[in-house]
Design an enzyme around this catalytic site. Structure first.
Site, PDB file in Angstrom:
ATOM      1  N   ASP A  94      -8.584 -15.879 -49.188  1.00  0.00           N
ATOM      2  CA  ASP A  94      -7.464 -16.618 -48.599  1.00  0.00           C
ATOM      3  C   ASP A  94      -6.989 -17.739 -49.510  1.00  0.00           C
ATOM      4  O   ASP A  94      -5.783 -17.917 -49.734  1.00  0.00           O
ATOM      5  CB  ASP A  94      -7.875 -17.215 -47.251  1.00  0.00           C
ATOM      6  CG  ASP A  94      -7.860 -16.201 -46.125  1.00  0.00           C
ATOM      7  OD1 ASP A  94      -7.483 -15.041 -46.365  1.00  0.00           O
ATOM      8  OD2 ASP A  94      -8.234 -16.567 -44.993  1.00  0.00           O
ATOM      9  N   HIS A 121      -8.838  -8.996 -43.527  1.00  0.00           N
ATOM     10  CA  HIS A 121      -9.084 -10.430 -43.616  1.00  0.00           C
ATOM     11  C   HIS A 121      -9.930 -10.686 -44.855  1.00  0.00           C
ATOM     12  O   HIS A 121     -10.290  -9.761 -45.595  1.00  0.00           O
ATOM     13  CB  HIS A 121      -9.772 -10.945 -42.352  1.00  0.00           C
ATOM     14  CG  HIS A 121      -8.832 -11.180 -41.215  1.00  0.00           C
ATOM     15  ND1 HIS A 121      -7.789 -12.079 -41.274  1.00  0.00           N
ATOM     16  CD2 HIS A 121      -8.771 -10.635 -39.971  1.00  0.00           C
ATOM     17  CE1 HIS A 121      -7.123 -12.081 -40.126  1.00  0.00           C
ATOM     18  NE2 HIS A 121      -7.701 -11.205 -39.319  1.00  0.00           N
TER      19      HIS A 121
END
Length: 308
Positions: A166, A136
């Site tokens: 992200d 992540h």
């Protein structure tokens, strides 16, 4: 008429990077069909609810159509083929090789639609030693050294407030490269496969630390980088009422205006001679007054200092 009107985007992505990218394309006029698995994307159920749907999902997927398909079923895969044949852009965010195993890898769909721009977003790219590794945002920025220069002390590290990998490593590069690929397709008539690796872009954010390390042989530690806690003039200072003063008085004229405004004693104004002492002196002055005391003072000084 919007810039991307008439273009069809098939969005297979979930969570943040891909959905934000396709949202940007939708807001520029593209038609976006979000392909969801049976039961829908997990983010549909992320709290809080907004009109019976998870607010994060509603924010990222507004203006899109949704089509539920189980790509493990031949009948549903058959429904997808005509859409791919007329699509302009496909965005996927699976682990490398997943869509290929289902019969929709780039090589397969390029035969069906040679003009298709096929954008893959992943943590570490479609090939290489980390390609299949789970991760992540915090892992991607950690693997590029960004967390090593965060402003907190080593025994109390700070989790960054933004999902840089992200968005700045996934969404933005995806959109930029899709637009470049559309421009290239205008000339060649051919689509292409875009390999967006979120981790790759994070090295860009470590540019200053990389430059310092290359020049001196030593990379900065936590809080040492000038713009990550190392300078008193680029710093966060708590006020008496629990607010924070964000000081960005980098240029000398702004620093002088700031130090004059707070009444910093002359021996601390040269923040290069003893940065820790200057920082402590500024912190003591700021903490002695409330944010409302400082707000008009900084506004009048116009010195790149604001109340958070």
């Amino acid at each position: 008429m919007q810039p991307l009107s008439g273009l069809l985007v098939l969005d297979f992505t979930t969570l943040l990077p891909g959905p934000l990218a396709s949202l940007m394309l939708a807001e520029a006029g593209a038609e976006v069909i979000k392909i969801e698995r049976p039961g829908g994307e997990d983010m549909r159920r992320f709290p809080p609810a907004f009109d019976d749907i998870g607010a994060p999902f509603a924010l990222l997927n507004r203006g899109k159509q949704s089509l539920v398909l189980d790509l493990k079923l031949a009948a549903d895969r058959a429904k997808l083929a005509p859409l791919i044949a007329r699509a302009d852009i496909l965005i996927e965010q699976f682990r490398p090789g997943v869509l290929a195993r289902l019969g929709f890898g780039f090589e397969e769909v390029a035969k069906l639609n040679p003009r298709l721009i096929y954008c893959s977003i992943s943590g570490y790219g479609q090939s290489g030693p980390r390609a299949d590794e789970a991760g992540h945002d915090i892992n991607y920025i950690g693997n590029t050294g960004l967390l090593a220069i965060q402003p907190g002390p080593a025994d109390a590290p700070v989790v960054p407030p933004m999902l840089a990998a992200d968005i700045a490593g996934g969404s933005f590069p995806a959109v930029i490269n899709i637009l470049l690929a559309l421009r290239a397709r205008d000339r060649s008539g051919q689509g292409c496969h875009l390999d967006i690796a979120m981790t790759d872009a994070m090295f860009t954010f470590a540019w200053y630390a990389l430059a310092l390390g290359a020049a001196t042989g030593r990379f900065p530690g936590p809080g040492e980088l000038p713009l990550a806690g190392g300078l008193p003039r680029y710093q966060l200072y708590p006020t008496k009422d629990g607010k924070i003063v964000a000081c960005g008085a980098l240029e000398q004229k702004f620093w002088m205006a700031f130090t004059t405004a707070i009444g910093l004693p002359a021996e601390f104004v040269n923040d290069l001679s003893d940065p820790k002492a200057t920082r402590a002196a500024v912190a003591q002055l700021i903490a002695a007054q409330t944010s409302e005391h400082w707000r008009p003072i900084f506004a009048a000084a116009d010195c790149c200092v604001t109340i958070v």
